[in-house]
Design a protein around this motif. Structure first.
Motif, mmCIF file in Angstrom:
data_model
loop_
_atom_site.group_PDB
_atom_site.id
_atom_site.type_symbol
_atom_site.label_atom_id
_atom_site.label_comp_id
_atom_site.label_asym_id
_atom_site.label_seq_id
_atom_site.Cartn_x
_atom_site.Cartn_y
_atom_site.Cartn_z
ATOM 1 N N VAL A 9 0.851 -1.191 0.000
ATOM 2 C CA VAL A 9 0.000 0.000 0.000
ATOM 3 C C VAL A 9 0.889 1.243 0.000
ATOM 4 C CG1 VAL A 9 -1.752 1.285 1.260
ATOM 5 C CG2 VAL A 9 -1.785 -1.208 1.276
ATOM 6 N N PHE A 19 0.104 7.265 -1.408
ATOM 7 C CA PHE A 19 -0.990 7.802 -2.210
ATOM 8 C C PHE A 19 -2.270 7.006 -1.974
ATOM 9 C CE2 PHE A 19 -3.742 7.744 -5.879
ATOM 10 C CZ PHE A 19 -3.863 9.080 -6.206
ATOM 11 N N GLN A 20 -2.133 5.678 -1.982
ATOM 12 C CA GLN A 20 -3.323 4.834 -1.813
ATOM 13 C C GLN A 20 -3.956 5.009 -0.447
ATOM 14 O OE1 GLN A 20 -1.369 1.232 -2.987
ATOM 15 N NE2 GLN A 20 -2.534 1.111 -4.881
ATOM 16 N N THR A 26 -7.700 6.407 -0.051
ATOM 17 C CA THR A 26 -8.711 5.613 0.635
ATOM 18 C C THR A 26 -9.332 6.406 1.780
ATOM 19 O OG1 THR A 26 -7.435 3.635 0.127
ATOM 20 C CG2 THR A 26 -9.139 3.410 1.796
ATOM 21 N N GLU A 56 -14.857 2.960 -6.020
ATOM 22 C CA GLU A 56 -13.588 3.583 -5.649
ATOM 23 C C GLU A 56 -12.923 4.254 -6.841
ATOM 24 O OE1 GLU A 56 -12.712 3.903 -2.463
ATOM 25 O OE2 GLU A 56 -14.520 2.764 -2.040
ATOM 26 N N ALA A 101 -2.866 1.156 7.220
ATOM 27 C CA ALA A 101 -2.493 0.022 6.365
ATOM 28 C C ALA A 101 -1.250 0.275 5.523
ATOM 29 C CB ALA A 101 -3.656 -0.331 5.451
ATOM 30 N N TYR A 146 -16.149 -0.344 7.394
ATOM 31 C CA TYR A 146 -14.863 -0.923 7.766
ATOM 32 C C TYR A 146 -14.382 -0.371 9.114
ATOM 33 C CZ TYR A 146 -9.920 -2.111 7.623
ATOM 34 O OH TYR A 146 -8.671 -2.572 7.946
ATOM 35 N N SER A 167 -3.307 3.636 -7.772
ATOM 36 C CA SER A 167 -4.660 3.119 -7.976
ATOM 37 C C SER A 167 -5.471 3.351 -6.705
ATOM 38 C CB SER A 167 -4.597 1.630 -8.297
ATOM 39 O OG SER A 167 -4.059 0.946 -7.197
ATOM 40 N N PHE A 168 -6.788 3.200 -6.836
ATOM 41 C CA PHE A 168 -7.660 3.432 -5.687
ATOM 42 C C PHE A 168 -8.126 2.109 -5.107
ATOM 43 C CE2 PHE A 168 -7.763 7.296 -8.052
ATOM 44 C CZ PHE A 168 -7.715 8.264 -7.069
ATOM 45 N N GLN A 169 -8.091 2.024 -3.775
ATOM 46 C CA GLN A 169 -8.478 0.775 -3.128
ATOM 47 C C GLN A 169 -9.414 1.035 -1.959
ATOM 48 O OE1 GLN A 169 -5.564 -2.404 -3.518
ATOM 49 N NE2 GLN A 169 -4.106 -0.938 -2.768
ATOM 50 N N THR A 170 -10.124 0.008 -1.548
ATOM 51 C CA THR A 170 -10.986 0.145 -0.368
ATOM 52 C C THR A 170 -10.133 -0.086 0.884
ATOM 53 O OG1 THR A 170 -11.551 -2.184 -0.354
ATOM 54 C CG2 THR A 170 -12.991 -0.767 -1.625
ATOM 55 N N PRO A 171 -10.605 0.371 2.047
ATOM 56 C CA PRO A 171 -9.832 0.175 3.277
ATOM 57 C C PRO A 171 -9.528 -1.304 3.516
ATOM 58 C CG PRO A 171 -11.746 1.558 3.715
ATOM 59 C CD PRO A 171 -11.845 1.121 2.295
ATOM 60 N N GLU A 211 -9.163 -3.693 1.249
ATOM 61 C CA GLU A 211 -8.095 -4.135 0.336
ATOM 62 C C GLU A 211 -6.733 -3.681 0.845
ATOM 63 O OE1 GLU A 211 -9.932 -4.369 -4.130
ATOM 64 O OE2 GLU A 211 -9.768 -2.390 -3.250
ATOM 65 N N ASN A 212 -6.698 -2.446 1.390
ATOM 66 C CA ASN A 212 -5.446 -1.931 1.938
ATOM 67 C C ASN A 212 -4.954 -2.792 3.096
ATOM 68 O OD1 ASN A 212 -5.211 0.164 0.182
ATOM 69 N ND2 ASN A 212 -5.922 1.738 1.584
#
Lengths: 515, 145
Positions: free
Chosen positions: A103, A106-107, A111, A257, A331, A429, B46-50, B52-53
């Motif tokens: 991760v 940026f990600q 998120t 997303e 994360a 979440y 890229s964009f991810q959900t929490p 997925e992170n």
């Protein structure tokens, strides 16, 4: 991997089959839900928003702003000193190429942003400006800038004290840094505070992270297709949320997303176009914002009224000090927890200082807020400012954009629905992490939470805006009560990290990787 | 001095042809090391959900071990059996960028890839990885048809 099992399918079928029975008494059901909800949450809301004795100033607003100011001073204006470094981190200048596939900064930022950029920026700002006038914007921006320091503090701690499990997954957030951090410092009560935070986080997930979103999404859709009972929107939303969080239908989440950032850019783009077209009014709008900030321009409560609304909405929108972002940011793959703190301080900037301000400017320029031509002050209708079409919340934002770009309300409706949805997924979440902290990890406990979450989607869509927004604010701010209290004890840990990191950065020990 | 050749595999049968060609070259050269590389397409933007992170680290390990087991290990084994000097490598990133990056870092003389079989919208918009590699590479590239 989670799979759709027959048990969950039959449950979904049972919910759908029950519909016709509900349909017959639709209006009364909405009203019943609303009444019961307002009654049940009333005392909690009153406690959180209790004013200082003899004033109308809610103590919780002061709590957040004082904390943000303390962190700003304690870390020597970290949000400005390390702003450039934060950008470099997000760009990946300091990312080790050998960590590719983990991760990225940026990600983690994207998120966390998709959890915060949402209806708070569209509907919440309209509520603030609708009650506190354009002056609320000034206080919102100020709170946003100060809030960057709160975010920095909590997200650094979130990464530092996260749990890394043997299977390679991570869990982080205030409940972990409170319990572990207090233990490390030899302070008592860490476990208790962590549990308290988790309870409020679950309530916040049901409130601002869920009901408020469902409620405003329904308002937006019914504003376009005509009025219809809220529980219908609620059920549809609940079904889709159910498919993603229980059924594990990743493709829906993935599409959302990807589309949400695009919608965010479209939203800011449209706002910029409106501002460019009305460039002659920008000066006037800023005039309204500054004058309104210190005089109130006739809004209920005057300057203090504007200030309360601005601070409240900023906190609700960017969640600085609330602790939710610490869950999202934990994360990231980094050897230096503080780097995630730097990255996270960009969040209130993007969310509040840029996006919220755009909304506020467009509403102000649109002339939707009615001004008495003789006095130059806003005309009041109860405690809110009278609007041209009597709109409030997201409908006001929609009307303001619609005044310049006729078809934009349709785009906005799609954006609102997607924002609402992505915020719900993020908060499901956050709530889940708090839930598993309390009840332990396990398929059944997780399923129970997820099902309750879906039920609240329906309640949120069916209830009126007033009680929903009150409860949402109260639940989210209750998280901030616990989180900020503990941050005061833990901030010295962050200062140590900051001192060590900046000396190594200055000495050239922390280097950019050439890409 | 040992000459290094980078062979990019994509997990498809076309990779065999790239390997065949590379082995042929290696025999002609003599003192030659073959670097068999598999790139897992990945972008830090890229964009991810929490969720997925939270699972990303575990996923990454899974992806690497799968690629290692299914693609790289069999290829390296086959080459070694055939008496050649071969080494495997799995990386995340953009295919063209990473192959180029690895070649530079390892001081390779040449990159050998098979013509990609991608046939999608993204290929039309962004071009294929092979085409991008040919355009950007800092060492000669051989594309096996």
């Amino acid at each position: 991997m989670k799979l759709f099992n027959t048990g969950t399918l039959s449950l979904l079928a049972a919910t759908v089959l029950a519909n016709p029975a509900i349909a017959q008494e639709a209006m009364t059901l909405d009203q019943k839900v609303n009444q019961a909800f307002a009654k049940a949450t009333g005392p909690f809301v009153s406690l959180i928003f209790a004013p200082f004795p003899g004033t109308s100033f809610p103590w919780i607003v002061m709590w957040l702003v004082v904390a943000a100011t303390v962190f700003t001073l304690y870390f020597g204006f970290v949000q400005f000193r390390f702003f450039g470094h934060a950008i470099a981190l997000v760009k990946g200048d300091y990312s080790d190429p050998n960590d590719a596939g983990e991760v990225s900064h940026f990600q983690a930022l994207a998120t966390a942003l998709s959890g915060t950029v949402g209806l708070g920026n569209i509907a919440g700002v309209a509520v603030a400006v609708g009650i506190g006038g354009p002056g609320a914007t000034f206080w919102m921006i100020l709170a946003g800038l100060l809030g960057m320091a709160s975010k920095f503090t909590e997200c650094t701690l979130g990464v530092k004290y996260r749990n890394e499990y043997p299977d390679g997954t991570v869990s982080g957030g205030p409940m972990y840094y409170i319990s572990k951090g207090f233990k490390e410092l030899g302070l008592p009560g860490g476990k208790f505070l962590a549990v308290l935070f988790s309870i409020f986080c679950i309530l916040g997930a049901f409130g601002g992270g869920n009901m408020f979103q469902a409620n405003q999404a329904h308002a937006q859709i019914s504003g376009i297709v005509g009025d219809y009972p809220g529980w219908i929107t609620g059920l549809i939303f609940a079904a889709v949320v159910f498919m993603v969080i229980v059924g594990g239908v990743k493709s829906i989440a993935r599409v959302t997303e990807k589309v949400v950032p695009f919608m965010g850019i479209l939203y800011v783009g449209a706002a910029l176009i409106i501002l460019l077209v009305n460039y002659d009014k920008i000066g006037w709008a800023f005039g309204q914002i500054f004058t309104g900030a210190f005089t109130g321009l006739g809004v209920a409560g005057g300057m203090v009224g504007a200030l309360i609304q601005g601070f409240k909405r900023a906190a609700f929108s960017n969640e600085a000090g609330v602790g939710s972002a610490a869950i999202a940011h934990s994360a990231v793959r980094t050897k230096e927890p503080i780097t995630e703190g730097f990255v996270s301080l960009l969040e209130p900037l993007i969310d509040t200082v840029v996006i919220c301000t755009m909304t506020a400017l467009v509403i102000t320029i649109s002339g939707q807020l009615m001004i008495d031509p003789d006095t130059g002050k806003y005309i009041l209708e109860g405690t809110s400012i009278a609007t041209v079409d009597g709109n409030s919340g997201v409908a006001l934002t929609s009307a303001a954009f619609g005044a310049s770009i006729g078809w934009f309300p349709y785009i906005l409706a799609i954006a609102v629905v997607l924002f609402a949805f992505s915020t719900m997924i993020s908060w499901s979440y956050y709530g889940l992490k708090a839930w598993t902290y309390l009840f332990g990890e396990g398929k059944t406990t997780e399923l129970v939470f997820k099902l309750i979450f879906c039920v609240f989607v329906v309640i949120g869509a069916a209830a009126n805006l007033g009680p929903v927004i009150d409860f949402s604010d109260a639940a989210i701010f209750a998280m901030a009560v616990v989180n900020i209290f503990t941050l005061y004890f833990l901030m010295k840990v962050v200062r140590k990290e900051l001192a060590s990191y900046s000396s190594r950065l200055d000495a050239g020990e922390i280097r950019r990787f050439s890409h | 001095m040992t000459t290094k050749l980078v062979v990019g595999l994509d997990g498809h049968s076309s990779g065999e042809r790239a390997l065949d060609h590379a082995s042929k070259l290696a025999r002609l050269i003599g003192a030659c090391e073959l670097l068999v590389v598999y790139i897992i397409e990945w972008s830090p933007y890229s964009f991810q959900t929490p969720e997925e992170n939270a699972e990303r680290h575990k996923r990454r390990e899974d992806e690497i071990s799968t690629a290692q087991e299914r693609v790289i290990a069999p290829a390296v084994e086959a080459l070694t059996k055939a008496g050649l000097n071969a080494r495997g490598m799995v990386r995340h990133g953009n295919v063209a960028d990473m192959l180029n990056e690895i070649s530079r870092a390892e001081g390779a003389e040449q990159i050998i890839v098979a013509r990609s079989r991608e046939n999608s919208l993204s290929k039309r918009i962004f071009g294929s990885s092979t085409a991008n590699l040919v355009m950007e590479a800092s060492v000669p590239v051989t594309v096996v048809g």
